[in-house]
Design a protein around this motif. Structure first.
Motif, mmCIF file in Angstrom:
data_model
loop_
_atom_site.group_PDB
_atom_site.id
_atom_site.type_symbol
_atom_site.label_atom_id
_atom_site.label_comp_id
_atom_site.label_asym_id
_atom_site.label_seq_id
_atom_site.Cartn_x
_atom_site.Cartn_y
_atom_site.Cartn_z
ATOM 1 N N LEU A 193 0.823 -1.209 0.000
ATOM 2 C CA LEU A 193 0.000 0.000 0.000
ATOM 3 C C LEU A 193 0.859 1.262 0.000
ATOM 4 O O LEU A 193 0.548 2.236 -0.697
ATOM 5 C CB LEU A 193 -0.946 -0.019 1.203
ATOM 6 C CG LEU A 193 -2.020 -1.118 1.166
ATOM 7 C CD1 LEU A 193 -2.890 -1.064 2.413
ATOM 8 C CD2 LEU A 193 -2.886 -0.996 -0.089
ATOM 9 N N GLU A 194 1.934 1.254 0.755
ATOM 10 C CA GLU A 194 2.810 2.430 0.772
ATOM 11 C C GLU A 194 3.464 2.659 -0.588
ATOM 12 O O GLU A 194 3.670 3.800 -1.008
ATOM 13 C CB GLU A 194 3.865 2.277 1.869
ATOM 14 C CG GLU A 194 3.292 2.452 3.275
ATOM 15 C CD GLU A 194 4.314 2.164 4.364
ATOM 16 O OE1 GLU A 194 5.435 1.725 4.018
ATOM 17 O OE2 GLU A 194 3.989 2.362 5.550
ATOM 18 N N SER A 195 3.780 1.549 -1.292
ATOM 19 C CA SER A 195 4.376 1.701 -2.628
ATOM 20 C C SER A 195 3.391 2.325 -3.612
ATOM 21 O O SER A 195 3.798 2.907 -4.622
ATOM 22 C CB SER A 195 4.843 0.344 -3.160
ATOM 23 O OG SER A 195 3.734 -0.475 -3.516
ATOM 24 N N LEU A 196 2.096 2.207 -3.320
ATOM 25 C CA LEU A 196 1.053 2.798 -4.156
ATOM 26 C C LEU A 196 0.633 4.182 -3.662
ATOM 27 O O LEU A 196 -0.264 4.811 -4.240
ATOM 28 C CB LEU A 196 -0.174 1.883 -4.196
ATOM 29 C CG LEU A 196 -0.002 0.517 -4.860
ATOM 30 C CD1 LEU A 196 -1.233 -0.349 -4.638
ATOM 31 C CD2 LEU A 196 0.267 0.672 -6.349
ATOM 32 N N TYR A 270 -1.703 -7.543 -4.862
ATOM 33 C CA TYR A 270 -2.795 -6.607 -4.591
ATOM 34 C C TYR A 270 -3.930 -7.277 -3.820
ATOM 35 O O TYR A 270 -4.571 -6.643 -2.975
ATOM 36 C CB TYR A 270 -3.286 -5.985 -5.892
ATOM 37 C CG TYR A 270 -2.171 -5.269 -6.625
ATOM 38 C CD1 TYR A 270 -1.517 -4.191 -6.038
ATOM 39 C CD2 TYR A 270 -1.737 -5.694 -7.879
ATOM 40 C CE1 TYR A 270 -0.468 -3.550 -6.682
ATOM 41 C CE2 TYR A 270 -0.694 -5.056 -8.525
ATOM 42 C CZ TYR A 270 -0.057 -3.992 -7.922
ATOM 43 O OH TYR A 270 0.991 -3.355 -8.550
ATOM 44 N N MET A 271 -4.177 -8.551 -4.103
ATOM 45 C CA MET A 271 -5.199 -9.271 -3.335
ATOM 46 C C MET A 271 -4.825 -9.338 -1.854
ATOM 47 O O MET A 271 -5.671 -9.162 -0.976
ATOM 48 C CB MET A 271 -5.390 -10.685 -3.892
ATOM 49 C CG MET A 271 -6.196 -10.756 -5.176
ATOM 50 S SD MET A 271 -6.537 -12.488 -5.621
ATOM 51 C CE MET A 271 -7.524 -12.256 -7.107
ATOM 52 N N GLN A 272 -3.559 -9.614 -1.586
ATOM 53 C CA GLN A 272 -3.113 -9.723 -0.198
ATOM 54 C C GLN A 272 -3.198 -8.393 0.550
ATOM 55 O O GLN A 272 -3.282 -8.377 1.778
ATOM 56 C CB GLN A 272 -1.680 -10.252 -0.145
ATOM 57 C CG GLN A 272 -1.535 -11.701 -0.573
ATOM 58 C CD GLN A 272 -0.081 -12.147 -0.611
ATOM 59 O OE1 GLN A 272 0.729 -11.728 0.209
ATOM 60 N NE2 GLN A 272 0.250 -12.987 -1.572
ATOM 61 N N ALA A 273 -3.187 -7.297 -0.189
ATOM 62 C CA ALA A 273 -3.190 -5.976 0.442
ATOM 63 C C ALA A 273 -4.599 -5.458 0.722
ATOM 64 O O ALA A 273 -4.758 -4.441 1.391
ATOM 65 C CB ALA A 273 -2.453 -4.973 -0.437
#
Length: 372
Positions: A193-196, A270-273
């Motif tokens: 999430l932080e990378s996004l 992305y699913m894991q996040a």
């Protein structure tokens, strides 16, 4: 081991399962050889454009008609007989391929290629063990043919249903749908999430419509803007470039923080996040979500197979149904505000996830060769 994999590019799931098996067969044994063939395209590229092009258009523009054809094929013999006659005409083009490659085992990941090989075996043209991988969570009569040595299905429940349809229990293997090696790699939620540029402390919703980016994703995205929950959104648009451009423009004026992602090979990341995955109930997407342990909210199920997949998920408390996505904001708010229900859905995923499916299928293929 020489493996011939016969798939058909009608949607992403059949091809993804084929590609996963190709990788598993080669894994840890460089001497193993694999040939992956897009069956109808190999036989006749023009026929492929007509059949597959017509299939994809019917999904996009007339899902109701597609559902009716599905029901006719399931309950009547006319369409099945027509399919059989067409396959009888074109299957001879597969014989030189099979003779030249001389596989030890054949794997099919689509009903068309399964039927073709069944006919060839029935005519005595080939004597090679065949394994068919069903890429959904409910069977359909189009999959069921004689002369198949192993059916690989998603769940134990499907075994019982296939037996009721006349398939011998001994050749049914509930090993699951394979995903690519490495899909189970763990990605820390916070890092993703932080990378996004998103906040790891906020509820995160992932919205996607399969490899083709189908369904009413724009309308759903607008519904998410109206939720009371202070959530953030990741949208995967797949190969739908128009959808990517439209949402990229729209997100600039939207309330909820959003990241738009096109085609990606990191769906598991992305699913894991995310706390909730809003998606169409395609077989491969379901499989990936179960492995990642993410609760599901379903929209725009295609009449027929996807509706059957949705029934499986809802019956087993793995998903909620958003229908066509209209006025779904209250359902999403209710679900995201219930940590107990989300946790129950996550825990239920582990009951049906089969992350080692690819290894198990590879072992089965070895045993089929040994027994032949």
């Amino acid at each position: 081991m020489r493996t011939l994999i016969l798939s058909v590019s009608a949607g992403g799931g059949h091809v993804k399962a084929a590609e996963a098996i190709e990788l598993y067969v080669k894994l840890d044994n460089p001497e193993n050889e694999v040939m992956l063939v897009d069956t109808i395209k190999y036989i006749n590229p023009i026929l492929d454009k007509v059949v597959i092009g017509g299939y994809l258009k019917s999904l996009k523009f007339s899902p109701f008609l597609f559902g009716k054809l599905y029901d006719l094929a399931e309950n009547g013999e006319s369409i099945a007989n027509f399919s059989n006659k067409v396959n009888e005409i074109i299957i001879h083009k597969l014989i030189p391929l099979i003779e030249d490659y001389a596989p030890d085992v054949i794997v099919t990941t689509h009903p068309f290629s399964t039927e073709m090989i069944s006919i060839l075996k029935g005519k005595g043209k080939i004597h090679i063990p065949v394994a068919a991988i069903l890429t959904d969570y409910a069977p359909h009569s189009f999959w069921i043919h004689p002369n198949i040595d192993a059916y690989i299905v998603s769940t134990e429940e499907m075994v019982d249903e296939m037996v009721r349809r006349g398939v011998e229990r001994a050749i049914l293997h509930p090993l699951g749908i394979p995903v690519i090696p490495g899909f189970t790699k763990v990605f820390p939620r916070e890092e993703t999430l932080e990378s996004l540029g998103l906040n790891p402390q906020k509820p995160t919703v992932l919205l996607m419509g399969g490899s083709l980016g189908m369904g009413k994703i724009t309308a759903l995205y607008e519904e998410l803007q109206q939720t009371e929950t202070d959530l953030q959104i990741i949208v995967i648009t797949g190969s739908n470039h128009k959808l990517f451009s439209r949402l990229s423009d729209e997100k600039n004026t939207c309330i909820k923080h959003t990241r738009i992602i096109g085609y990606t090979t990191e769906v598991n990341r992305y699913m894991q996040a995310c706390d909730l995955l809003i998606t169409k109930p395609g077989g491969l997407t379901i499989t990936e979500a179960l492995i990642c342990g993410v609760p599901l909210a379903l929209f725009s199920a295609i009449p027929g197979q996807e509706e059957k997949n949705a029934e499986f998920l809802i019956k087993n408390h793995l998903a909620v149904d958003l229908g066509d996505g209209k006025y779904c904001r209250n359902i999403i708010d209710s679900l995201l505000s219930s940590s107990d229900r989300l946790m129950e859905m996550k825990n239920n995923c582990s009951k049906f996830a089969k992350p080692n499916s690819g290894y198990a299928i590879k072992k089965l293929l070895y045993s089929l060769i040994k027994e032949s």
